[in-house]
Scaffold this active site. Structure first.
Site, PDB file in Angstrom:
ATOM      1  N   ASP A 158      17.344  11.928  28.480  1.00  0.00           N
ATOM      2  CA  ASP A 158      17.804  13.290  28.753  1.00  0.00           C
ATOM      3  C   ASP A 158      19.293  13.337  29.051  1.00  0.00           C
ATOM      4  O   ASP A 158      19.948  14.359  28.850  1.00  0.00           O
ATOM      5  CB  ASP A 158      17.010  13.868  29.922  1.00  0.00           C
ATOM      6  CG  ASP A 158      17.424  15.290  30.259  1.00  0.00           C
ATOM      7  OD1 ASP A 158      17.294  16.156  29.378  1.00  0.00           O
ATOM      8  OD2 ASP A 158      17.874  15.536  31.389  1.00  0.00           O
ATOM      9  N   LEU A 239      18.649  22.622  33.409  1.00  0.00           N
ATOM     10  CA  LEU A 239      19.680  23.375  32.686  1.00  0.00           C
ATOM     11  C   LEU A 239      20.545  22.506  31.785  1.00  0.00           C
ATOM     12  O   LEU A 239      21.462  23.015  31.141  1.00  0.00           O
ATOM     13  CB  LEU A 239      20.585  24.101  33.696  1.00  0.00           C
ATOM     14  CG  LEU A 239      19.944  25.238  34.493  1.00  0.00           C
ATOM     15  CD1 LEU A 239      20.932  25.783  35.508  1.00  0.00           C
ATOM     16  CD2 LEU A 239      19.484  26.348  33.559  1.00  0.00           C
ATOM     17  N   ARG A 240      20.268  21.201  31.745  1.00  0.00           N
ATOM     18  CA  ARG A 240      21.138  20.326  30.947  1.00  0.00           C
ATOM     19  C   ARG A 240      21.104  20.706  29.469  1.00  0.00           C
ATOM     20  O   ARG A 240      22.123  20.663  28.774  1.00  0.00           O
ATOM     21  CB  ARG A 240      20.712  18.874  31.146  1.00  0.00           C
ATOM     22  CG  ARG A 240      21.661  17.879  30.500  1.00  0.00           C
ATOM     23  CD  ARG A 240      21.331  16.463  30.899  1.00  0.00           C
ATOM     24  NE  ARG A 240      21.851  16.176  32.222  1.00  0.00           N
ATOM     25  CZ  ARG A 240      21.208  15.477  33.141  1.00  0.00           C
ATOM     26  NH1 ARG A 240      19.995  15.020  32.889  1.00  0.00           N
ATOM     27  NH2 ARG A 240      21.746  15.241  34.323  1.00  0.00           N
ATOM     28  N   ALA A 241      19.934  21.111  28.972  1.00  0.00           N
ATOM     29  CA  ALA A 241      19.834  21.493  27.560  1.00  0.00           C
ATOM     30  C   ALA A 241      20.658  22.740  27.279  1.00  0.00           C
ATOM     31  O   ALA A 241      21.354  22.818  26.255  1.00  0.00           O
ATOM     32  CB  ALA A 241      18.371  21.721  27.186  1.00  0.00           C
ATOM     33  N   THR A 244      24.380  21.760  27.337  1.00  0.00           N
ATOM     34  CA  THR A 244      24.733  20.941  26.178  1.00  0.00           C
ATOM     35  C   THR A 244      24.767  21.776  24.911  1.00  0.00           C
ATOM     36  O   THR A 244      25.675  21.622  24.071  1.00  0.00           O
ATOM     37  CB  THR A 244      23.711  19.800  26.014  1.00  0.00           C
ATOM     38  OG1 THR A 244      23.716  18.988  27.195  1.00  0.00           O
ATOM     39  CG2 THR A 244      24.057  18.930  24.825  1.00  0.00           C
TER      40      THR A 244
END
Length: 592
Positions: A158, A239-241, A244
């Protein structure tokens, strides 16, 4: 200067080139992971990318590199003179360029974690051996890997900003052109590079322009909301997706020479950001749009050509249909056969465990780290009167060690025949139930589980090594059945996975459970399918891996080939009926 194949001359792998360019334009993405089998130009593309923008440094991190060499450490020579100085590692050398890790999935997890931290933040903080400092480490982290050799932990996966899956070129004309260009490059590298110089300079200028334009690119509120809705629809966690996907879309807009992100930018980069993060399948393409789909299979060879019942023109899914309750209950913690109890168990590792993890103050049972110990003692030699003909004087506080890995279960690899013959006899339902029963026992020991299925033209790793019963059960229940029986391919894939795991975790045992009727009908090349299967079985036995063969053959006429495989593997062969058989009397009530 070493020459590299031109980036612009790489044939067919447009998605790979696109992802790498996005990472170069927007280093804050956190790195690019390239997944694919061997020989699909992964390493060629990375080296060509570095050559595109001279003097962009390319630092290649070898698998055998020590922690000190990668992260940096106390400068030993200066420490012996009483000075505390930092000796930078490969991570510092990559500042302003590309840090490339081939087979990143085989690198120790704690090193991958530190590298990803630095790639995302642009800073590496050092707190070790009396040193407390930080240095700039802004670089593009690129990792390449072959999924057949094992996966990254989900938490590390991830952390990679973008992931791109690379497959073999499927078009004959593209393959021929790729070979033609490679042969021309090897014959006369200078002439080939000269022929592609204009294309390389144009691509390099486009990247530089995008890097300059990047701070001016903006995302409209409507596009930002669409990004969040898309991430929610695909079930991503955290919230990383979202972040990104926004950063990648900004980089793509800059690459296209625009200062406003459009919906097309999001669509173009979404798969890179979501492929490794989604928990729900992507929506099907519109009618008539078959991009990214496999061509329909017309393989009806299984069964029809071997007298084993009708073949399947299309894959089918046979559920376990609740034959077993796979909820985890107290019970036997094992897989290897116990004659007294009639169960399977994994024996504990008796040999001395290998050292792992970061260096720390020495504790009882640790593996002594001599290099770290000498670095800790060096600055104190002048006050101790050491090194003047007396050698180095050590104190108890100088000792450094690494923790040893204790027995932590094993990797349980299921190699499963999902060919048409299994469906023709409707044995897949019972086979899945048997695997689920063994999975429940593996979960109690926190073993890692992998599932490799073979049918049709070859084998597929449908579940990379992972812990957790739910992921294994989902992969197993959704497993389609149909096609020919490439038994040799399945065992060969098991060999490759075992080899990779042995390199990455030398102290962890690997157990292979092969479920098949033994009736392979697909050769590795142009040979005999059965001889190929036996040859691969001998290769697997050569790794010293414990194996178990579960014979799924049924019916009045049986050939007993699963038993022959078991003899070559030096393994026990158990009929499927025995694994599906009677309930146990112990509280676990596992049906084995």
């Amino acid at each position: 200067m070493q020459l590299s194949f031109p980036f612009s001359a790489i044939v067919g792998h447009d998605r790979l080139k696109h992802a790498l360019l996005l990472g170069l334009i927007q280093p804050g993405l956190g790195g690019v992971l390239v997944r694919g089998t061997k020989g699909v130009a992964k390493s060629t593309a990375v080296r060509a990318l570095a050559a595109l923008l001279p003097p962009l440094p390319l630092v290649e991190l070898p698998l055998g590199a020590t922690e000190d060499r990668v992260l940096g450490s106390l400068h030993l020579e200066k420490a012996l003179q009483g000075q505390r100085a930092f000796e930078p590692g490969l991570l510092a050398a990559a500042h302003g360029g590309i840090l490339y890790i081939d087979e990143v999935n085989l690198l120790p997890d704690h090193l991958v974690d530190v590298l990803l931290d630095a790639a995302a933040s642009g800073v590496h903080r050092v707190e070790r051996e009396g040193l407390s400092l930080s240095h700039a480490a802004r670089f593009l982290l690129v990792g390449t890997m072959n999924p057949e050799e094992g996966e990254l932990r989900p938490q590390l996966l991830d952390r990679f900003g973008l992931v791109v899956d690379v497959a073999d070129l499927a078009d004959a004309a593209e393959r021929a052109e790729a070979v033609r260009r490679r042969l021309a490059y090897e014959t006369d590298p200078a002439a080939f590079l000269a022929a592609w110089r204009a294309a390389e300079e144009a691509e390099a200028e486009r990247v530089r322009r995008a890097q300059r334009l990047l701070p001016e690119v903006r995302i409209a509120e409507a596009v930002l909301r669409a990004v969040s809705e898309r991430c929610l629809a695909e079930g991503v966690e955290g919230l990383r997706a979202d972040l990104t996907l926004c950063r990648a879309a900004v980089a793509r807009a800059a690459y296209e020479g625009r200062t406003e992100v459009e919906a097309a930018d999001v669509d173009a980069v979404a798969e890179f950001a979501l492929a490794h993060r989604r928990t729900r399948p992507p929506p099907p393409p519109p009618p008539g749009d078959r991009r990214g789909q496999e061509p329909p299979s017309n393989d009806v060879r299984s069964g029809a050509s071997t007298g084993r019942g009708p073949g399947l023109a299309a894959s089918q899914v046979f559920p376990s249909a609740g034959l077993f309750d796979t909820r985890v209950r107290p019970g036997p913690q094992s897989l290897k056969r116990s004659a007294a109890a009639g169960r399977w168990r994994v024996p504990s590792v008796r040999r001395r465990a290998a050292a792992s993890g970061v260096v720390r103050l020495y504790r009882g049972g640790d593996a002594l780290s001599w290099a770290a110990t000498l670095r800790a003692a060096a600055p104190h030699q002048s006050e101790r009167g050491g090194l003047s003909g007396r050698g180095m004087l050590l104190d108890g506080d100088d000792l450094r060690g690494r923790p040893r890995r204790g027995p932590t279960g094993c990797l349980l690899l299921f190699v499963l025949d999902t060919s048409g013959s299994m469906a023709a006899w409707q044995r897949m339902r019972q086979t899945k139930a048997a695997v689920l029963a063994l999975l429940a026992q593996a979960y109690r020991r926190r073993d890692r589980v992998a599932l490799l299925a073979f049918h049709g033209p070859g084998a597929e790793l449908v579940l990379p090594p992972a812990r957790g019963l739910s992921a294994a059960r989902r992969a197993l229940e959704a497993l389609p059945v149909g096609g020919a029986t490439p038994l040799a391919h399945g065992i060969a894939s098991a060999c490759r996975l075992v080899c990779g795991e042995r390199r990455r975790r030398p102290g962890q045992p690997v157990w292979v459970v092969l479920l098949t009727d033994g009736r392979g009908n697909v050769a590795l090349a142009a040979g005999d399918p059965w001889r190929d299967a036996l040859a691969q079985a001998r290769a697997l036995a050569g790794y010293g891996t414990e194996c178990l063969v579960i014979d799924t053959e049924t019916g009045p006429q049986r050939f007993g080939r699963a038993g022959e495989l078991a003899r070559v593997l030096r393994a026990e062969c158990v009929p499927l009926e025995q694994v599906l058989g009677r309930p146990l009397s112990d509280p676990g009530r596992r049906a084995v």
